[in-house]
Every structure is written in C-alpha cells, then in structure tokens.
Design a protein around this motif. Structure first.
Motif, PDB file in Angstrom:
ATOM      1  N   TRP A 142       0.669  -1.554   0.239  1.00 59.58           N
ATOM      2  CA  TRP A 142      -0.235  -0.293  -0.641  1.00 59.58           C
ATOM      3  C   TRP A 142       1.258   0.997   0.333  1.00 59.58           C
ATOM      4  O   TRP A 142       0.055   2.681  -0.345  1.00 59.58           O
ATOM      5  CB  TRP A 142      -0.682  -0.143   1.252  1.00 59.58           C
ATOM      6  N   PRO A 186       0.238   2.957  -5.659  1.00 57.71           N
ATOM      7  CA  PRO A 186       1.151   2.046  -4.386  1.00 57.71           C
ATOM      8  C   PRO A 186       1.687   0.593  -4.912  1.00 57.71           C
ATOM      9  O   PRO A 186       1.071   0.386  -6.138  1.00 57.71           O
ATOM     10  CB  PRO A 186      -0.450   1.393  -3.806  1.00 57.71           C
ATOM     11  N   PRO A 245      -8.281  -2.020   2.788  1.00 55.19           N
ATOM     12  CA  PRO A 245      -8.303  -1.449   2.303  1.00 55.19           C
ATOM     13  C   PRO A 245      -9.276  -0.033   1.364  1.00 55.19           C
ATOM     14  O   PRO A 245      -9.543  -0.458   1.165  1.00 55.19           O
ATOM     15  CB  PRO A 245      -6.336  -0.706   1.190  1.00 55.19           C
TER      16      PRO A 245
END
Length: 742
Positions: free
Chosen positions: A563, A573, A599
């Motif tokens: 990430w 990312p 996420p």
C-alpha cells in the motif's frame, strides 16, 4: 549373439518383442498407482510441471504457442526455464494431452508410464545391440525403470529427469547402431535432437558422454569413417541445444542462478561410494544429506532385488575363459570399450562433488550408472545362459547368496534401525523370491528364470510402494489434483492474483482444499494470472522486492509494502504497479487482516478461518498490462497478447511501465523504430517514449532465436546430405570387400 533389429527368433520378430517390453513396462508402471493413487503426483511434478503442462497444452490447443507467459510472472519464462522443452514435439504433444485431463494426478501417471515404457524399450534395444540374448535383454528392460531413484525420485516427482534418461538410452542405442553402420544418420539425428531438446541438461550431458564413449571405441577399432559420421551427426543433433538452452544462458544474469559457477561440495544429495552395496536391498535407505535430513526416506540407491544374490550362480570361470578367447575378443571385446568408458565416466560423476557449475546433486546420475551396470549384467547373464548357470557346489553358492542378502539387511538396518521390522520382512521376501527363481530355473530353464525375476520385480515394487505409503498421515499435506476443485476455489478471482502466504505456516487442510496454493498449481485453475508461481531460475530483483521464494511464498512484511508508493518517481502503491486485482491473505502470515477493514478502494469478497480475499472496487485505470505512465504520457489504448503488446500513447514524453518482468528477449519499437526496453523498478519492463502521438510495441522473442533456428536448420540440411552419402560409401566398401574375397 547377433543383435540385428529385424531378425526373427523362434518366429517372433524383434520389433514385436521390443514393443511387448514397452507394453509390459507400462503395465508394471500401473502397480505403484494401484497401491497409492497419488504415487506419480509429488514434488516438482505437482508444484511445477503438470500444472504448467496443463496451461501450455491448453494454449496450444487454442492455437497459441507460449514462449513467455506474463500471467505466470517469475514462472512464466518458459523458454528461459528450458526445462519445459518448448521445441520438442513429443513434449508439446504430451502437454496437449495433459490439458485434456481434469485430474492432474492421472495426467502425470499417463505421461510417466509413457516414459517408463520408453526407458524399458531403449534398454532392451541397447542390450540387444551390445550382444545380449533376448531373455537377458527383456529382464534388463523390465528392471531398470523400476529401480529406486528412477521410480521414486524421477517418475514420482522429477518428470524432467525421467524423460531425460529415457531419451538418452534411446539415443545411445541409435548412436551405437550408427557407429556400426546399421542405421541411417537421419534416425540418430532425430532421436538426438529429441534427446537434447527435451529440456533437461542431464539429457544433453548424457548425449555428450555417449558420443565420447562411442567415439573412443571407434578410435580403438580404427574405424575413422564411422567416427566421422558419428561426430557430424552428433554435432548436428547438438544444435538443438542452442534452441533449447541459449535463452537460459542469455537470461542467467537476471536470475537466481547467476552464481551457479565453479566446482564445490556441500554433500547435498551426494551418494557415498559404498552406497551401491545395498542395491539389492529393497528397504535400504542410504545415508545421504537430503531434503529431510542425513538419511534418505526412499530407497534411492536400490537397483534390483536379484542383482547381488544372482552373482554367485554365474559361471565366472567359463565366462572369463570365453572372454579371453581371441574369437570372442575380436567379435565383442572392442565394441565393449564404449560401454566401459561410459561406465567409468558416470561412476566418476555419480560419486563426484555435489556441484559442478549448473549441474548439482550427483545422485541424479546414479540411474545412468545403473543402466551401464544392467547392460553389463545382461551380457554376463547372456553368457551364463548360453554356457549354462552353475550347477555345481549348490550349497556353497546358496550360502554366498544368503550372505549377500544378509549384508543387504544389515546395511538397511544400520542406516535406519527404527525400521528393523520392515527390513526383516523385505529380507525374507528377497530370500523367498530367490528360492522361487532357483526352482523356476531348474524346472523351466532360462525362460522360467527370467519370468521369475521379472515377476519378483513386480512384487518387490508393489511392496516398496506400500511400505512407503501405507503409513502416510491422512492429515498431512495433500495438494489438490482436480482442476475442478482448483477452479472452484479461484473462479471468483478477478485479474492478476497475489497470494500472501508461507508454506511453513499453512495448514495441510488449506492446501488440500485448494484455499492456499503454492507453485504453479493455480495455473491449472480458472484464474487469469498469478504473481505467485514456481520457478527453477527465478528473477532476482523481483523476488527480492517481494521477499518471494521459488514456490511463491512471501514474508509478512509484504502486506504493508503493497500500500506504499513504489518510489518518488512512481508515486502509486506497489499493488497498483503490479496490477493486482485480487489479493489473497493467509491469516497465519498476516493476522491483522482477519479483523481489519479493507484498504480504501478494496472490499472483502471472502473471509474464512484461514484466509481473506480482497478485490478492487473498480478496474485499474490503465489498459492492457500497462502498470504506470509518467506525467508526460497519456495511454490511449492497449492491445495485449502473451508475447506482444501494442500501446497508443500521446503527450509530452516520458516512460511507460508494464506488468511484465523484463526478461532478456524483450524489445520495443516506437512507430517502428527500435528503442530500449529496460528493467525498471523491481525488474518490471520499462520503455521511454518521445513527445507526440505514437504507437509503442513491445515484443518478446527468446534471445537469439533466429540464430538458433538457423543453426538447427543448417544442421538438418547437413544430416540429410550425410544420410545419402553414408549408405553410398558403405555399399561401395561392401562391394570392394566382396570383390577382394572372390
């Protein structure tokens, strides 16, 4: 002891017997699978080869030949791996066959039975060509394929090695016939090319050793023209090595094999010179440093139960006298020079250092040494059958056999005392089979002896497999072999898959159910592509960046790194840079994922006891396999295939990165003009484009493929000419010799 291939003996043509040996070997090969249905599905077989065969074969059936498969990432450079032998038509036919099977375990069994049969066929023909009688050659052909290393290592888990020894044996036979002027150079060339191109370096090494031994034999016989024919034919067949192995050598600098040079010894899989003393003990587990420790778990140095106990019954005195006779030595002595040389070379290799350049683990050569032993034994047995087995001093000979059987028991006991009961049972079995063989010989003669020895081999093989598999823990790791099961666990995956798991932390139940997959197993599923794969060569920069091993296992820290931005110049990312659309996370490796929210931009599609599966909310913005474009470049479209990608770009210029590893062999053009295709961050392919509207094309071709194919084509032309010249010269020599004698 004539060995003319077309000769008929007792009304049965030689080709029919050879075919019967192959069929019988294939039938015997079913015994291990009957005893244990996953016998031919272990090790590299399931982690690497068969799933890739299935994927490559499926692509071939769809009309696509894959030199590179970017969907398999570190495991996708099929040309560079060499082990898949993409230029070998027999390999490709088998890959298409494998693609037809739903059960990969059955596919591996069928293909290994094919090569066990080919090994038996080659051994029979080779023994006959060296002068063995038919019964002894049949026995040899049905013995060596079921020796310990060949059956339990190669056929069960290292299929490339199984294919190699089978092809080398067949090449040896054809080259021996060529050296005697009994076959056309074209036949030897074709078999040699198939041998070298099958993809295992030990096959190429074997071809060189065979040519060396036969060449020295011809020098001793002063057969200079035959030597010239053999050398030209062998060299031409050797050009297949350029097509097969040149991509590997030209790619090695980016791989984990870059440091495989020099000669050293770490003792791994290095047999000790005394190990073959247990070659007739079916339960003998040699003291060798292996994957599981300092003692083997399979009988890797076993040859055949009857070899040592049979020796006291051979009439050695009469054999020595016959061999010493001038007539025999003129007829057979010099031709056996090649066998002696090849035996010595393989003896030195088998008990040599553990690593010689890219060749490692010398136990891989024990089957070649045992092949030489079996040929020699078939010749000795042939002489014994023609002279008659010893009938005198029966008690003394029986005692000697008993001592040799007892020695086998002691060696087996000494290496693994915990299995004393098993060793005792096998000792009793061997003793009983020896008694049966003796009775069969006395009542039915040589044919009865051969039949008893062959049937004994079948019985011992079944007992070995049963003893090694009956106590397998049913809760242990059993990798899935069903493509339907694999697809059922992956059919909801989208795009490129990345799995974060470590084999040491994975429960056997998760592997068996297909929830966590290692190696190339996912290649046999419905998944589009997977970053995790099995590789024999690796891609160093990429694997170090992802902390990934050769089977696709990773470290826990990879999850957090996914990430984060790749670097200052690539501010996206890492997971976007890799174009990952499905992320599979094992809870034992990254425990926080089990309860943490996904996420941003991702959602959970599955959360079970052992894994969490995450997928993107929206597709990636860039088309094709384009993973990143710098600020000055706008990507308009991409037309992508496995080996090519055409991208339309516009803007003020910059760089374009692709979700492809920058294997040597990639090239790029902008509007038809060549530009550099380089390895960018983490080893991904990167190309610079100038300002304006352009068509960028990246293409993969195995390095120096045109040169390799041209060399093989030229070699084919040379052999075709030689195949016409050689028979003409032989006929003229025969005509001249006939004229001189009349």
């Amino acid at each position: 002891m004539s060995s003319t291939f077309t000769r008929s003996i007792r009304g049965v043509p030689e080709w029919a017997v050879a075919l019967a040996v192959a069929v019988a070997a294939a039938a015997v090969a079913t015994v291990p699978r009957i005893v244990y249905d996953r016998f031919y599905y272990g090790g590299d077989m399931l982690e690497s080869f068969v799933p890739s065969w299935h994927r490559i074969g499926g692509e071939l059936l769809a009309g696509r030949w894959l030199a590179v498969n970017p969907d398999a990432w570190i495991g996708g450079n099929y040309a560079g791996e060499a082990a898949y032998g993409l230029y070998n038509p027999v390999n490709l036919a088998n890959y298409m066959l494998a693609a037809k099977f739903e059960n990969l375990s059955v596919a591996s069994f069928v293909i290994m039975a094919e090569f066990l049969a080919l090994f038996a066929l080659g051994t029979y023909l080779l023994c006959r060509e060296y002068g063995a009688r038919r019964g002894a050659a049949v026995l040899a052909g049905l013995t060596i394929p079921f020796s310990g290393f060949t059956l339990f290592y190669e056929a069960a888990g290292w299929p490339s090695g199984m294919m190699a020894v089978a092809w080398v044996t067949l090449f040896w036979w054809s080259a021996l016939r060529l050296s005697r002027g009994r076959t056309n150079p074209l036949i030897t060339f074709l078999i040699g090319a198939l041998t070298v191109s099958m993809g295992n370096p030990y096959a190429a090494l074997g071809a060189v050793v065979i040519l060396l031994g036969l060449g020295i034999g011809l020098l001793v016989q002063r057969e200079f023209f035959r030597l010239l024919v053999l050398v030209i034919t062998g060299a031409c067949a050797g050009t297949a090595a350029l097509v097969t192995y040149l991509p590997l050598f030209l790619s090695v600098d980016v791989t984990t094999r870059a440091g495989s040079t020099g000669i050293f010894n770490d003792t791994f899989l290095q047999p000790q010179i005394g190990g073959p003393a247990g070659m007739s003990s079916p339960s003998y587990l040699p003291v060798i440093m292996t994957f599981g420790g300092p003692v083997e778990v399979i009988p890797s140095l076993y040859l055949a139960w009857f070899v040592l106990p049979l020796l006291p019954w051979l009439p050695w005195g009469r054999i020595r006298a016959l061999f010493a006779s001038p007539g025999f030595r003129r007829a057979h002595g010099r031709p056996l020079v090649s066998l002696a040389i090849i035996t010595v070379v393989y003896f030195l290799f088998t008990f040599g250092p553990s690593n010689v350049g890219m060749f490692r683990w010398p136990i891989r050569l024990v089957e070649y040494l045992y092949l030489c032993v079996v040929i020699g034994l078939s010749l000795a047995l042939s002489l014994a059958l023609s002279l008659g087995l010893a009938r005198d001093r029966v008690r003394r000979r029986a005692t000697a056999s008993a001592v040799l059987i007892a020695l086998g028991f002691y060696l087996a006991f000494a290496s693994s005392p915990a299995l004393t009961g098993r060793h005792a049972l096998f000792t009793l079995l061997v003793a009983a089979l020896c008694a049966i063989a003796y009775v069969a010989w006395r009542t039915l003669g040589p044919s009865g002896l051969v039949a008893a020895l062959v049937l004994g081999t079948v019985a011992v093989t079944a007992a070995q497999v049963w003893s090694l598999t009956h106590d397998v823990d049913r809760g242990s790791r059993v990798d899935p072999s069903s493509t339907s099961l694999l697809s059922a666990q992956t059919d909801r995956y989208q795009g490129t898959v990345l799995q974060l798991a470590d084999l040491g932390d994975t429960s056997p139940e998760d592997v068996t159910a297909g929830r966590i997959l290692f190696g190339n197993e996912i290649m046999a599923s419905s998944a589009e592509g997977s970053i995790n794969a099995y590789t024999g060569i690796g891609f160093t920069e990429f694997q170090e960046a992802l902390c990934m091993d050769y089977r696709g296992a990773v470290c826990p820290g990879v999850y957090g790194a996914l990430w984060q931005p790749v670097n200052a110049d690539i501010p996206i990312p890492l997971i976007d840079y890799l174009r990952v659309s499905t992320l599979v996370v094992e809870h034992r490796l990254v425990p926080e994922v089990e309860t943490a929210p996904p996420p941003p931009g991702w959602h959970v599609t599955e959360r079970g006891d052992s894994r969490t599966v995450l997928q993107r909310d929206r597709p990636l913005p860039l088309p094709g396999r384009v993973s990143f474009a710098s600020d000055g470049v706008r990507v308009l479209s991409s037309d992508t295939e496995a080996a090519t990608e055409t991208v339309r770009v516009t803007g003020s210029g910059g760089t374009v990165s692709f979700a492809r590893l920058a294997w040597p062999g990639y090239s790029a053009t902008v509007d038809g003009e060549p530009v550099d295709a380089t390895a960018g961050w983490h080893g991904l392919l990167e190309v610079s484009v100038p300002p304006g509207d352009h068509e960028l094309v990246v293409t993969f071709r195995p390095p120096r493929q045109n040169l390799s194919v041209a060399a093989f084509g030229a070699a084919t032309v040379v052999v075709l000419i030689l195949s016409v010249v050689d028979p003409v010269v032989r006929r003229r020599k025969l005509s001249a010799a006939t004229t001189r004698t009349t």
